[in-house]
Write a protein that holds these residues in place. Structure first.
Motif, PDB file in Angstrom:
ATOM      1  N   VAL A  80       0.839  -1.195   0.000  1.00 21.70           N
ATOM      2  CA  VAL A  80       0.000   0.000   0.000  1.00 21.70           C
ATOM      3  C   VAL A  80       0.878   1.250   0.000  1.00 21.70           C
ATOM      4  N   PRO A  81       0.723   2.097  -1.012  1.00 21.89           N
ATOM      5  CA  PRO A  81       1.509   3.336  -1.041  1.00 21.89           C
ATOM      6  C   PRO A  81       0.923   4.383  -0.096  1.00 21.89           C
ATOM      7  N   PRO A  82       1.743   5.347   0.320  1.00 27.97           N
ATOM      8  CA  PRO A  82       1.239   6.438   1.145  1.00 27.97           C
ATOM      9  C   PRO A  82       0.174   7.244   0.390  1.00 27.97           C
ATOM     10  N   CYS A  83      -0.743   7.841   1.147  1.00 29.77           N
ATOM     11  CA  CYS A  83      -1.740   8.724   0.535  1.00 29.77           C
ATOM     12  C   CYS A  83      -1.028   9.956  -0.049  1.00 29.77           C
ATOM     13  N   GLY A  84      -1.749  10.736  -0.802  1.00 27.07           N
ATOM     14  CA  GLY A  84      -1.162  11.922  -1.431  1.00 27.07           C
ATOM     15  C   GLY A  84      -0.565  12.895  -0.432  1.00 27.07           C
ATOM     16  N   GLY A  85      -1.288  13.138   0.665  1.00 24.06           N
ATOM     17  CA  GLY A  85      -0.786  14.058   1.682  1.00 24.06           C
ATOM     18  C   GLY A  85       0.507  13.560   2.303  1.00 24.06           C
ATOM     19  N   CYS A  86       0.588  12.279   2.559  1.00 28.42           N
ATOM     20  CA  CYS A  86       1.809  11.726   3.158  1.00 28.42           C
ATOM     21  C   CYS A  86       2.960  11.708   2.161  1.00 28.42           C
ATOM     22  N   ARG A  87       2.658  11.553   0.894  1.00 25.53           N
ATOM     23  CA  ARG A  87       3.714  11.640  -0.118  1.00 25.53           C
ATOM     24  C   ARG A  87       4.351  13.022  -0.072  1.00 25.53           C
ATOM     25  N   GLN A  88       3.511  14.052   0.034  1.00 30.49           N
ATOM     26  CA  GLN A  88       4.034  15.417   0.118  1.00 30.49           C
ATOM     27  C   GLN A  88       4.815  15.613   1.423  1.00 30.49           C
ATOM     28  N   LEU A  90       6.465  13.282   3.108  1.00 29.35           N
ATOM     29  CA  LEU A  90       7.745  12.596   2.945  1.00 29.35           C
ATOM     30  C   LEU A  90       8.692  13.433   2.090  1.00 29.35           C
ATOM     31  N   ALA A  91       8.165  14.051   1.030  1.00 27.74           N
ATOM     32  CA  ALA A  91       8.986  14.871   0.137  1.00 27.74           C
ATOM     33  C   ALA A  91       9.510  16.120   0.838  1.00 27.74           C
ATOM     34  N   GLU A  92       8.814  16.581   1.859  1.00 27.85           N
ATOM     35  CA  GLU A  92       9.273  17.746   2.621  1.00 27.85           C
ATOM     36  C   GLU A  92      10.580  17.446   3.349  1.00 27.85           C
ATOM     37  N   PHE A  93      10.741  16.201   3.773  1.00 25.26           N
ATOM     38  CA  PHE A  93      11.882  15.845   4.611  1.00 25.26           C
ATOM     39  C   PHE A  93      12.880  14.899   3.954  1.00 25.26           C
ATOM     40  N   GLY A  94      12.597  14.453   2.736  1.00 28.46           N
ATOM     41  CA  GLY A  94      13.505  13.545   2.044  1.00 28.46           C
ATOM     42  C   GLY A  94      13.590  13.876   0.567  1.00 28.46           C
ATOM     43  N   GLY A  95      14.755  13.659  -0.008  1.00 29.37           N
ATOM     44  CA  GLY A  95      14.960  13.924  -1.422  1.00 29.37           C
ATOM     45  C   GLY A  95      14.302  12.885  -2.309  1.00 29.37           C
ATOM     46  N   PRO A  96      14.263  13.156  -3.612  1.00 31.30           N
ATOM     47  CA  PRO A  96      13.592  12.247  -4.544  1.00 31.30           C
ATOM     48  C   PRO A  96      14.220  10.857  -4.633  1.00 31.30           C
ATOM     49  N   ASP A  97      15.489  10.716  -4.264  1.00 39.20           N
ATOM     50  CA  ASP A  97      16.164   9.417  -4.344  1.00 39.20           C
ATOM     51  C   ASP A  97      16.053   8.597  -3.065  1.00 39.20           C
ATOM     52  N   VAL A  98      15.373   9.106  -2.050  1.00 36.58           N
ATOM     53  CA  VAL A  98      15.240   8.372  -0.784  1.00 36.58           C
ATOM     54  C   VAL A  98      14.451   7.083  -1.038  1.00 36.58           C
ATOM     55  N   PRO A  99      15.013   5.939  -0.629  1.00 37.86           N
ATOM     56  CA  PRO A  99      14.311   4.673  -0.846  1.00 37.86           C
ATOM     57  C   PRO A  99      13.097   4.514   0.064  1.00 37.86           C
ATOM     58  N   SER A 111       9.804  -1.943  -3.804  1.00 34.77           N
ATOM     59  CA  SER A 111      10.799  -0.907  -3.556  1.00 34.77           C
ATOM     60  C   SER A 111      10.590   0.235  -4.531  1.00 34.77           C
ATOM     61  N   THR A 112      10.567   1.448  -4.005  1.00 36.02           N
ATOM     62  CA  THR A 112      10.377   2.635  -4.826  1.00 36.02           C
ATOM     63  C   THR A 112      11.174   3.775  -4.196  1.00 36.02           C
ATOM     64  N   THR A 113      10.925   4.991  -4.619  1.00 32.11           N
ATOM     65  CA  THR A 113      11.582   6.168  -4.045  1.00 32.11           C
ATOM     66  C   THR A 113      10.542   7.259  -3.829  1.00 32.11           C
ATOM     67  N   ILE A 114      10.909   8.248  -3.051  1.00 32.76           N
ATOM     68  CA  ILE A 114      10.000   9.383  -2.864  1.00 32.76           C
ATOM     69  C   ILE A 114       9.710  10.044  -4.201  1.00 32.76           C
ATOM     70  N   GLY A 115      10.713  10.184  -5.046  1.00 28.87           N
ATOM     71  CA  GLY A 115      10.525  10.814  -6.353  1.00 28.87           C
ATOM     72  C   GLY A 115       9.570  10.043  -7.252  1.00 28.87           C
ATOM     73  N   GLU A 116       9.613   8.713  -7.188  1.00 25.06           N
ATOM     74  CA  GLU A 116       8.692   7.910  -7.986  1.00 25.06           C
ATOM     75  C   GLU A 116       7.267   7.994  -7.437  1.00 25.06           C
ATOM     76  N   LEU A 117       7.143   8.127  -6.114  1.00 28.48           N
ATOM     77  CA  LEU A 117       5.824   8.252  -5.507  1.00 28.48           C
ATOM     78  C   LEU A 117       5.202   9.626  -5.754  1.00 28.48           C
ATOM     79  N   LEU A 118       6.051  10.647  -5.891  1.00 30.93           N
ATOM     80  CA  LEU A 118       5.541  12.009  -6.052  1.00 30.93           C
ATOM     81  C   LEU A 118       6.337  12.760  -7.111  1.00 30.93           C
ATOM     82  N   PRO A 119       6.143  12.398  -8.382  1.00 27.90           N
ATOM     83  CA  PRO A 119       6.841  13.138  -9.444  1.00 27.90           C
ATOM     84  C   PRO A 119       6.268  14.556  -9.540  1.00 27.90           C
ATOM     85  N   GLY A 120       7.096  15.484  -9.906  1.00 22.14           N
ATOM     86  CA  GLY A 120       6.636  16.861 -10.055  1.00 22.14           C
ATOM     87  C   GLY A 120       6.261  17.505  -8.737  1.00 22.14           C
TER      88      GLY A 120
END
Length: 138
Positions: A80-88, A90-99, A111-120
């Motif tokens: 289960v991926p994080p909801c949209g709000g949690c993706r944002q 996570l992106a506040e505190f981690g870079g796009p390459d964070v596993p 396995s994915t990354t913050i950047g793949e979960l929240l592009p743009g």
């Protein structure tokens, strides 16, 4: 100890009497410390909190503001991926390459990354030069 073990353990503490869908999250800060969170529901939806948000709050309360690894686990047929709000969040505190490891209690993982979960992603650079960014606090 792998993050998945911490996420699995805290998932059991989730307060989910309405959905019965327990989620656990573990994040590793830049300092190497592991912070955990679980979902906490409230009868007045949507006033509950997500596991990822809880782990981030624990990290910040612990004095850390950068995460370097994330794991989220739930009892589901697929990770289960994080909801949209949690993706944002996570992106506040981690870079796009964070596993990010998404897992099920049955052993499936993705396995994915913050950047793949929240592009743009929206970030502070979008506010550069705006009247909001230039405003002095209070």
């Amino acid at each position: 100890m792998p993050l998945i073990d911490d996420a699995r353990k805290v998932r059991e503490l989730a307060y989910a009497p309405y959905s019965r869908f327990k989620v656990g999250a573990a994040i590793r800060g830049r300092d190497g410390v592991v912070y955990v969170g679980c979902n906490v529901e409230n009868v007045a939806y949507p006033e509950g909190t997500c596991a990822e948000a809880g782990a981030i709050a624990a990290m910040v309360a612990g004095g850390e503001t950068e995460l370097v690894e994330v794991c989220v686990i739930a009892d589901s047929g697929s990770p289960v991926p994080p909801c949209g709000g949690c993706r944002q969040k996570l992106a506040e505190f981690g870079g796009p390459d964070v596993p990010v490891l998404l897992a099920t209690t049955g052993g499936l993982t993705l396995s994915t990354t913050i950047g793949e979960l929240l592009p743009g992603r929206f970030d502070a650079a979008h506010m550069a030069g705006s009247h909001v960014a230039d405003a002095a606090p209070g």
